[in-house]
Design an enzyme around this catalytic site. Structure first.
Site, mmCIF file in Angstrom:
data_model
loop_
_atom_site.group_PDB
_atom_site.id
_atom_site.type_symbol
_atom_site.label_atom_id
_atom_site.label_comp_id
_atom_site.label_asym_id
_atom_site.label_seq_id
_atom_site.Cartn_x
_atom_site.Cartn_y
_atom_site.Cartn_z
ATOM 1 C CE LYS A 13 -2.032 -1.064 3.889
ATOM 2 N NZ LYS A 13 -1.381 -2.356 4.195
ATOM 3 N NE ARG A 88 -4.521 -1.230 9.762
ATOM 4 C CZ ARG A 88 -3.492 -0.716 9.129
ATOM 5 N NH1 ARG A 88 -3.510 0.506 8.675
ATOM 6 N NH2 ARG A 88 -2.427 -1.457 8.940
ATOM 7 N NE ARG A 127 7.824 -2.735 6.132
ATOM 8 C CZ ARG A 127 6.519 -2.586 6.284
ATOM 9 N NH1 ARG A 127 5.818 -1.954 5.376
ATOM 10 N NH2 ARG A 127 5.917 -3.106 7.336
ATOM 11 N NE ARG A 160 6.399 -0.595 10.133
ATOM 12 C CZ ARG A 160 5.322 -0.524 9.346
ATOM 13 N NH1 ARG A 160 5.384 0.154 8.199
ATOM 14 N NH2 ARG A 160 4.204 -1.093 9.683
ATOM 15 N NE ARG A 171 1.747 -5.012 11.024
ATOM 16 C CZ ARG A 171 2.809 -4.681 10.302
ATOM 17 N NH1 ARG A 171 4.012 -5.126 10.649
ATOM 18 N NH2 ARG A 171 2.681 -3.911 9.259
HETATM 19 P P1 AP5 Z 1 4.854 -1.667 1.799
HETATM 20 O O1 AP5 Z 1 4.540 -0.802 0.630
HETATM 21 O O2 AP5 Z 1 5.641 -1.065 2.921
HETATM 22 O O3 AP5 Z 1 3.510 -2.353 2.322
HETATM 23 P P2 AP5 Z 1 2.296 -1.771 3.156
HETATM 24 O O4 AP5 Z 1 1.053 -2.399 2.593
HETATM 25 O O5 AP5 Z 1 2.348 -0.282 3.232
HETATM 26 O O6 AP5 Z 1 2.609 -2.443 4.558
HETATM 27 P P3 AP5 Z 1 2.579 -1.848 6.023
HETATM 28 O O7 AP5 Z 1 3.311 -2.802 6.893
HETATM 29 O O8 AP5 Z 1 2.990 -0.423 6.049
HETATM 30 O O9 AP5 Z 1 1.068 -1.952 6.263
HETATM 31 P P4 AP5 Z 1 0.342 -1.975 7.546
HETATM 32 O O10 AP5 Z 1 -1.009 -1.785 6.982
HETATM 33 O O11 AP5 Z 1 0.477 -3.141 8.410
HETATM 34 O O12 AP5 Z 1 1.056 -0.832 8.399
HETATM 35 P P5 AP5 Z 1 0.717 0.688 8.681
HETATM 36 O O13 AP5 Z 1 1.958 1.445 8.708
HETATM 37 O O14 AP5 Z 1 -0.410 1.144 7.837
HETATM 38 O O15 AP5 Z 1 5.575 -2.986 1.272
HETATM 39 C C1 AP5 Z 1 6.050 -3.978 2.177
HETATM 40 C C2 AP5 Z 1 7.428 -4.499 1.713
HETATM 41 O O16 AP5 Z 1 7.270 -5.211 0.494
HETATM 42 C C3 AP5 Z 1 8.433 -3.376 1.415
HETATM 43 O O17 AP5 Z 1 9.712 -3.783 1.818
HETATM 44 C C4 AP5 Z 1 8.340 -3.205 -0.096
HETATM 45 O O18 AP5 Z 1 9.558 -2.744 -0.608
HETATM 46 C C5 AP5 Z 1 8.028 -4.613 -0.568
HETATM 47 N N1 AP5 Z 1 7.146 -4.604 -1.744
HETATM 48 C C6 AP5 Z 1 6.119 -3.745 -2.017
HETATM 49 N N2 AP5 Z 1 5.525 -4.064 -3.191
HETATM 50 C C7 AP5 Z 1 6.182 -5.159 -3.667
HETATM 51 C C8 AP5 Z 1 6.049 -5.974 -4.837
HETATM 52 N N3 AP5 Z 1 5.099 -5.729 -5.755
HETATM 53 N N4 AP5 Z 1 6.903 -7.020 -4.981
HETATM 54 C C9 AP5 Z 1 7.865 -7.268 -4.054
HETATM 55 N N5 AP5 Z 1 8.056 -6.541 -2.937
HETATM 56 C C10 AP5 Z 1 7.229 -5.506 -2.733
HETATM 57 O O19 AP5 Z 1 0.153 0.574 10.167
HETATM 58 C C11 AP5 Z 1 0.995 0.174 11.237
HETATM 59 C C12 AP5 Z 1 0.165 0.025 12.491
HETATM 60 O O20 AP5 Z 1 -0.443 1.295 12.828
HETATM 61 C C13 AP5 Z 1 -1.030 -0.946 12.396
HETATM 62 O O21 AP5 Z 1 -0.639 -2.271 12.631
HETATM 63 C C14 AP5 Z 1 -1.948 -0.375 13.466
HETATM 64 O O22 AP5 Z 1 -1.539 -0.773 14.738
HETATM 65 C C15 AP5 Z 1 -1.749 1.115 13.353
HETATM 66 N N6 AP5 Z 1 -2.719 1.742 12.446
HETATM 67 C C16 AP5 Z 1 -2.452 2.372 11.253
HETATM 68 N N7 AP5 Z 1 -3.580 2.820 10.685
HETATM 69 C C17 AP5 Z 1 -4.596 2.486 11.530
HETATM 70 C C18 AP5 Z 1 -5.992 2.656 11.507
HETATM 71 N N8 AP5 Z 1 -6.612 3.259 10.467
HETATM 72 N N9 AP5 Z 1 -6.723 2.186 12.538
HETATM 73 C C19 AP5 Z 1 -6.137 1.582 13.574
HETATM 74 N N10 AP5 Z 1 -4.818 1.371 13.676
HETATM 75 C C20 AP5 Z 1 -4.042 1.818 12.668
HETATM 76 MG MG MG Z 2 2.705 1.101 4.787
#
Ligand code: AP5
Ligand code: MG
Length: 214
Positions: A13, A88, A127, A160, A171
């Site tokens: 994402k 979410r 990552r 992270r 997660r």
């Molecule tokens: P990346 O692009 O970083 O993936 P992502 O979907 O953004 O993953 P996140 O871990 O950031 O998502 P998340 O939803 O768990 O965390 P968030 O920060 O939102 O890609 C991942 C890896 O794969 C990278 O190394 C990339 O290079 C590689 N990659 C990407 N595309 C690829 C491809 N096509 N092929 C190969 N490799 C690839 O949230 C963190 C925490 O915050 C949550 O767990 C929660 O506790 C809290 N939080 C955030 N938002 C909310 C909300 N709305 N409500 C409640 N809690 C929340």
């Molecule tokens: Mg992300």
């Protein structure tokens, strides 16, 4: 253009949202990034969020919803935005829709990046994130020029805290229980677009651009 990125943790994402924001010149709003910035700065919100995030749990809706609704009301969001990591939960989506409908607005696209769970743990353990400028890399798919050092700002990269395998599994569970129902929610609203996230990053992006238009 108002876009939501859906998908499991690690689906890509953030990777895609950054490129969409650059191409269409709209802000990239990541709730995960906002929480991490607050954790780093030691704010009250950051302290509250940390307990949930480090355990792989969602931050409660009451700490999240107003934050995003205020953010999308800012001036730089007039031409749209790409929301990454929000909504979410169904209540988050309903609150967002309510706030938008008061202004006669709605979400245009909810892009679901599909990646099977088996691939996710692999991706997350590879990552590496820059704690200073927020850039993300992958030790195999997006290596840095110098190992462990950010290409953009030269800071030392980190794994992270919530990317440890046991936390990733939690997660994923949380995703299946609380976030996946949003796929049906946006399908019913006729704005859902599904993209195969197992393709390489460029292909994923090209598919998204075809959906959004050039
Ligand atoms: P990346 O692009 O970083 O993936 P992502 O979907 O953004 O993953 P996140 O871990 O950031 O998502 P998340 O939803 O768990 O965390 P968030 O920060 O939102 O890609 C991942 C890896 O794969 C990278 O190394 C990339 O290079 C590689 N990659 C990407 N595309 C690829 C491809 N096509 N092929 C190969 N490799 C690839 O949230 C963190 C925490 O915050 C949550 O767990 C929660 O506790 C809290 N939080 C955030 N938002 C909310 C909300 N709305 N409500 C409640 N809690 C929340
Ligand atoms: Mg992300």
């Amino acid at each position: 253009m108002k876009i939501i990125m859906l998908g499991a943790p690690g689906a890509g994402k953030g990777t895609q949202a950054k490129q969409i924001a650059d191409k269409y010149n709209i802000p990239h709003i990541s709730t995960g990034d906002i929480f991490r910035a607050n954790m780093k700065a030691g704010t009250e919100l950051g302290k509250k969020a940390k307990g949930y995030i480090d355990h792989g749990l969602l931050v409660p809706d009451e700490l999240t919803v107003d934050l995003v609704i205020d953010r999308v009301a800012e001036n730089d969001c007039l031409n749209g935005y790409v929301l990454d990591g929000f909504p979410r939960t169904i209540p988050q989506a309903e609150c967002l829709d309510q706030a938008l409908s008061l202004k006669g607005e709605k979400i245009d696209y909810a892009i679901n990046i599909e990646v099977p769970d088996e691939d996710i743990v692999n991706r997350m353990s590879g990552r590496r994130a820059c704690p200073s400028c927020g850039a993300t890399y992958h030790i195999v798919h997006i290596p840095t020029k110098v190992e462990g050092v950010c290409n953009r700002c030269g800071s030392k990269l980190v794994l992270r805290d919530d990317d440890k395998p046991e936390t990733v599994k939690r997660r994923l569970d949380v995703y299946h229980k609380q976030t996946k129902p949003l796929i049906d929610y946006y399908e019913n609203k006729k704005v859902l677009m599904v993209v195969d996230g197992t393709q390489d990053m460029e292909r994923v992006f090209n598919t998204i651009v075809k959906i959004l238009g050039a």
